[in-house]
Design a protein around this motif. Structure first.
Motif, PDB file in Angstrom:
ATOM      1  N   GLN A  30      -7.475  -0.425   5.640  1.00 12.36           N
ATOM      2  CA  GLN A  30      -8.117  -0.947   6.851  1.00 12.36           C
ATOM      3  C   GLN A  30      -9.612  -1.214   6.652  1.00 12.36           C
ATOM      4  O   GLN A  30     -10.290  -1.612   7.600  1.00 12.36           O
ATOM      5  CB  GLN A  30      -7.919   0.031   8.026  1.00 12.36           C
ATOM      6  CG  GLN A  30      -6.469   0.259   8.408  1.00 12.36           C
ATOM      7  CD  GLN A  30      -5.817  -0.965   9.074  1.00 12.36           C
ATOM      8  OE1 GLN A  30      -6.508  -1.907   9.506  1.00 12.36           O
ATOM      9  NE2 GLN A  30      -4.494  -0.961   9.158  1.00 12.36           N
TER      10      GLN A  30
ATOM     11  N   ALA B  14       0.830  -1.206   0.000  1.00 12.57           N
ATOM     12  CA  ALA B  14       0.000   0.000   0.000  1.00 12.57           C
ATOM     13  C   ALA B  14       0.865   1.255   0.000  1.00 12.57           C
ATOM     14  O   ALA B  14       0.478   2.278  -0.572  1.00 12.57           O
ATOM     15  CB  ALA B  14      -0.911  -0.005   1.225  1.00 12.57           C
ATOM     16  N   THR B  15       2.028   1.175   0.619  1.00 15.51           N
ATOM     17  CA  THR B  15       2.924   2.331   0.641  1.00 15.51           C
ATOM     18  C   THR B  15       3.282   2.732  -0.791  1.00 15.51           C
ATOM     19  O   THR B  15       3.280   3.914  -1.133  1.00 15.51           O
ATOM     20  CB  THR B  15       4.190   1.984   1.458  1.00 15.51           C
ATOM     21  OG1 THR B  15       3.778   1.683   2.791  1.00 15.51           O
ATOM     22  CG2 THR B  15       5.181   3.125   1.475  1.00 15.51           C
TER      23      THR B  15
ATOM     24  N   ASP C 137      -7.353   5.608   0.821  1.00 11.78           N
ATOM     25  CA  ASP C 137      -6.538   4.509   1.318  1.00 11.78           C
ATOM     26  C   ASP C 137      -7.498   3.570   2.054  1.00 11.78           C
ATOM     27  O   ASP C 137      -7.951   3.867   3.158  1.00 11.78           O
ATOM     28  CB  ASP C 137      -5.465   5.090   2.254  1.00 11.78           C
ATOM     29  CG  ASP C 137      -4.615   4.016   2.907  1.00 11.78           C
ATOM     30  OD1 ASP C 137      -5.019   2.836   2.892  1.00 11.78           O
ATOM     31  OD2 ASP C 137      -3.556   4.364   3.453  1.00 11.78           O
TER      32      ASP C 137
ATOM     33  N   HIS D 122      -1.766  -8.019   3.013  1.00 10.16           N
ATOM     34  CA  HIS D 122      -1.435  -8.578   4.336  1.00 10.16           C
ATOM     35  C   HIS D 122      -2.336  -8.069   5.457  1.00 10.16           C
ATOM     36  O   HIS D 122      -2.266  -8.548   6.583  1.00 10.16           O
ATOM     37  CB  HIS D 122       0.052  -8.363   4.674  1.00 10.16           C
ATOM     38  CG  HIS D 122       0.447  -6.980   5.076  1.00 10.16           C
ATOM     39  ND1 HIS D 122       0.598  -6.614   6.396  1.00 10.16           N
ATOM     40  CD2 HIS D 122       0.760  -5.884   4.354  1.00 10.16           C
ATOM     41  CE1 HIS D 122       1.002  -5.349   6.456  1.00 10.16           C
ATOM     42  NE2 HIS D 122       1.102  -4.882   5.238  1.00 10.16           N
ATOM     43  N   LYS D 123      -3.222  -7.114   5.123  1.00 15.43           N
ATOM     44  CA  LYS D 123      -4.167  -6.644   6.144  1.00 15.43           C
ATOM     45  C   LYS D 123      -5.453  -7.473   6.113  1.00 15.43           C
ATOM     46  O   LYS D 123      -6.311  -7.310   6.963  1.00 15.43           O
ATOM     47  CB  LYS D 123      -4.507  -5.176   5.929  1.00 15.43           C
ATOM     48  CG  LYS D 123      -3.317  -4.254   5.858  1.00 15.43           C
ATOM     49  CD  LYS D 123      -2.652  -4.022   7.205  1.00 15.43           C
ATOM     50  CE  LYS D 123      -1.543  -2.994   7.036  1.00 15.43           C
ATOM     51  NZ  LYS D 123      -0.923  -2.602   8.277  1.00 15.43           N
TER      52      LYS D 123
ATOM     53  N   SER E  42      -3.980  -3.492   0.483  1.00 15.79           N
ATOM     54  CA  SER E  42      -2.779  -4.238   0.874  1.00 15.79           C
ATOM     55  C   SER E  42      -3.178  -5.624   1.353  1.00 15.79           C
ATOM     56  O   SER E  42      -3.957  -5.753   2.311  1.00 15.79           O
ATOM     57  CB  SER E  42      -2.060  -3.488   1.994  1.00 15.79           C
ATOM     58  OG  SER E  42      -0.875  -4.159   2.331  1.00 15.79           O
TER      59      SER E  42
HETATM   60  N1  PLP Z   1      -2.310   2.581   4.905  1.00 19.27           N
HETATM   61  C1  PLP Z   1      -2.846   2.181   6.060  1.00 19.27           C
HETATM   62  C2  PLP Z   1      -4.128   2.789   6.523  1.00 19.27           C
HETATM   63  C3  PLP Z   1      -2.194   1.213   6.828  1.00 19.27           C
HETATM   64  O1  PLP Z   1      -2.739   0.808   7.982  1.00 19.27           O
HETATM   65  C4  PLP Z   1      -0.984   0.656   6.359  1.00 19.27           C
HETATM   66  C5  PLP Z   1      -0.246  -0.349   7.161  1.00 19.27           C
HETATM   67  O2  PLP Z   1      -0.134  -0.223   8.367  1.00 19.27           O
HETATM   68  C6  PLP Z   1      -0.471   1.100   5.135  1.00 19.27           C
HETATM   69  C7  PLP Z   1      -1.162   2.063   4.430  1.00 19.27           C
HETATM   70  C8  PLP Z   1       0.804   0.556   4.566  1.00 19.27           C
HETATM   71  O3  PLP Z   1       0.613  -0.735   4.123  1.00 19.27           O
HETATM   72  P1  PLP Z   1       1.814  -1.611   3.501  1.00 19.27           P
HETATM   73  O4  PLP Z   1       2.413  -2.322   4.650  1.00 19.27           O
HETATM   74  O5  PLP Z   1       1.157  -2.529   2.538  1.00 19.27           O
HETATM   75  O6  PLP Z   1       2.740  -0.646   2.835  1.00 19.27           O
END
Ligand code: PLP
Length: 399
Positions: free
Chosen positions: A181, A71-72, A178, A203-204, A201
């Motif tokens: 969550q 997600a980053t 985003d 892994h969430k 993402s």
């Molecule tokens: N955005 C939100 C709201 C998140 O909670 C997270 C992870 O904690 C991220 C982005 C980043 O996710 P990733 O680990 O896939 O880069």
């Protein structure tokens, strides 16, 4: 007993997801872009996985879902492409975000600010929520992008993305959310909402780490961040992470199948947990339960440093979080607690418990007992708790 209550940080890979991924490491390991059997045997599973991801967010076929590394990356991509497209060219120079976005948004916005972009950081209200009207108030004819998260990672607060999307559409401003969550915790439908870009993402939601995605509405496609081969329709070069994509597809399918369970059974378990925690005197929760994802509690225990509580929980095999993942050594206060104006002593005391569909009643009962014991022990040795004056105002409602 080992109890994992840090599911907003990451989740266990669903065993069905793991099973689907496994053949793509030592058997079907071809590069999908090669011209032989090893490549072609990956094509059907990749297609199926992509279809599951599209279906999970109700994306129509003409829109794009591009797989990224996380997600980053997806968040960086949106901001840096908008910068290239609008700010450098002098067309527009303003971006609106909330002050409680994930660091992958905040840090990227700050980076662009240093390059000359104007960024507005919208405050949250006393419930930890962004008010949609505020977005309207801050949009100008120079605004290129509004980026507001679907659900907050610290509190679980669900933001009014539907209203914000409508405002952006009306004002002809691009809207990114985003939704990291939100997937698997609340219905996500890009067709009934005005969303131009949406970040995910794996892994969430019980998929593997190192796989994310960006949804882009037809006609709103971004220029690539990574240039190279023609993978992902040329939008994101780099050899496809076949096992990861297959895993993300399966995880999305499972998450959608389990959505009702999350929204009823896990919510019920979370509510019970929270009600019991709030029976402990001098405890505070910011966002009302019905305005949150079903799995999250951010709770403050007056007089107890979040890190001290984590230590006691960890000793009993329970994993939780202070909600500020980067703060483990500096005893930083929780950013959401600060943003709602909670006093510093309370902002330091926030603990985040995040459940998943794997969390059991037995785990919650055990955790409750450990928390109660920890509160007694830590308040017993806390000078700040003992010296708190009568009628001390917290800035939050006491429960
Ligand atoms: N955005 C939100 C709201 C998140 O909670 C997270 C992870 O904690 C991220 C982005 C980043 O996710 P990733 O680990 O896939 O880069």
């Amino acid at each position: 007993m080992k109890i994992y209550l840090d599911n907003n940080a990451t989740t266990i890979v669903d065993p069905y997801v793991f099973d689907e991924m496994e053949p793509f490491f030592v058997q079907k390991y071809g590069n999908p872009n090669s011209l032989h059997y090893f490549a072609s045997e990956t094509h059907a599973p990749l297609k199926e996985a992509m279809q599951k991801i599209y279906a999970g967010i109700h994306a129509p076929e003409e829109d794009s879902v591009v797989i990224t590394s996380c997600a980053t990356e997806s968040n960086n991509w949106v901001f840096k492409s908008i910068y290239n497209e609008y700010v450098i060219t002098g067309k527009k120079n303003h971006i609106i975000i909330s002050e409680v976005e994930h660091p992958s948004i905040i840090a990227t916005a700050k980076y662009l600010e240093n390059l000359g972009c104007n960024v507005t950081y919208l405050p949250i209200n006393h419930e930890g929520i962004i008010e949609a009207d505020m977005v309207r108030d801050y949009i100008t004819d120079k605004t290129a992008l509004v980026s507001i998260m679907w659900a907050n990672n610290e509190t679980g607060a669900i933001f009014p993305v539907q209203e914000i999307g409508d405002i952006c559409a009306e004002k002809d401003v691009l809207f990114h959310t985003d939704a990291v969550q939100a997937i698997g915790k609340t219905p996500v439908d890009v067709q009934s909402f005005n969303v131009d870009y949406l970040t995910m993402s794996a892994h969430k939601f019980h998929g593997p780490k190192g796989v994310g995605a960006l949804y882009m509405k037809k006609g709103k496609e971004l220029t690539p961040l990574l240039h190279g081969g023609s993978q992902m329709g040329g939008y994101r070069s780099g050899t496809l992470n076949v096992a990861g994509i297959v895993g993300m597809g399966k995880a999305m399918e499972q998450a959608i199948d389990a959505l009702d369970f999350e929204m009823s059974d896990i919510r019920e378990l979370r509510d019970h947990f929270e009600e019991e925690l709030l029976k402990i005197p001098d405890t505070f929760v910011v966002t009302p339960r019905e305005k949150r994802t079903p799995n999250t509690i951010l709770i403050s225990f007056r007089g107890i440093e979040g890190e001290s509580m984590l230590w006691d929980l960890n000793r009993s095999g329970i994993a939780a979080s202070t909600g500020s993942a980067c703060a483990s050594e500096d005893l930083e206060s929780n950013p959401v607690m600060e943003a709602i104006g909670a006093e510093a002593d309370l902002a330091h005391t926030a603990i985040r418990f995040s459940l998943s569909r794997y969390t059991t009643e037995e785990e919650i009962e055990f955790t409750l007992a450990v928390v109660k014991e920890a509160v007694d022990r830590l308040r017993g040795i806390s000078s700040s708790y003992a010296y708190a004056p009568e009628g001390h105002e917290s800035g939050l409602e006491a429960h």
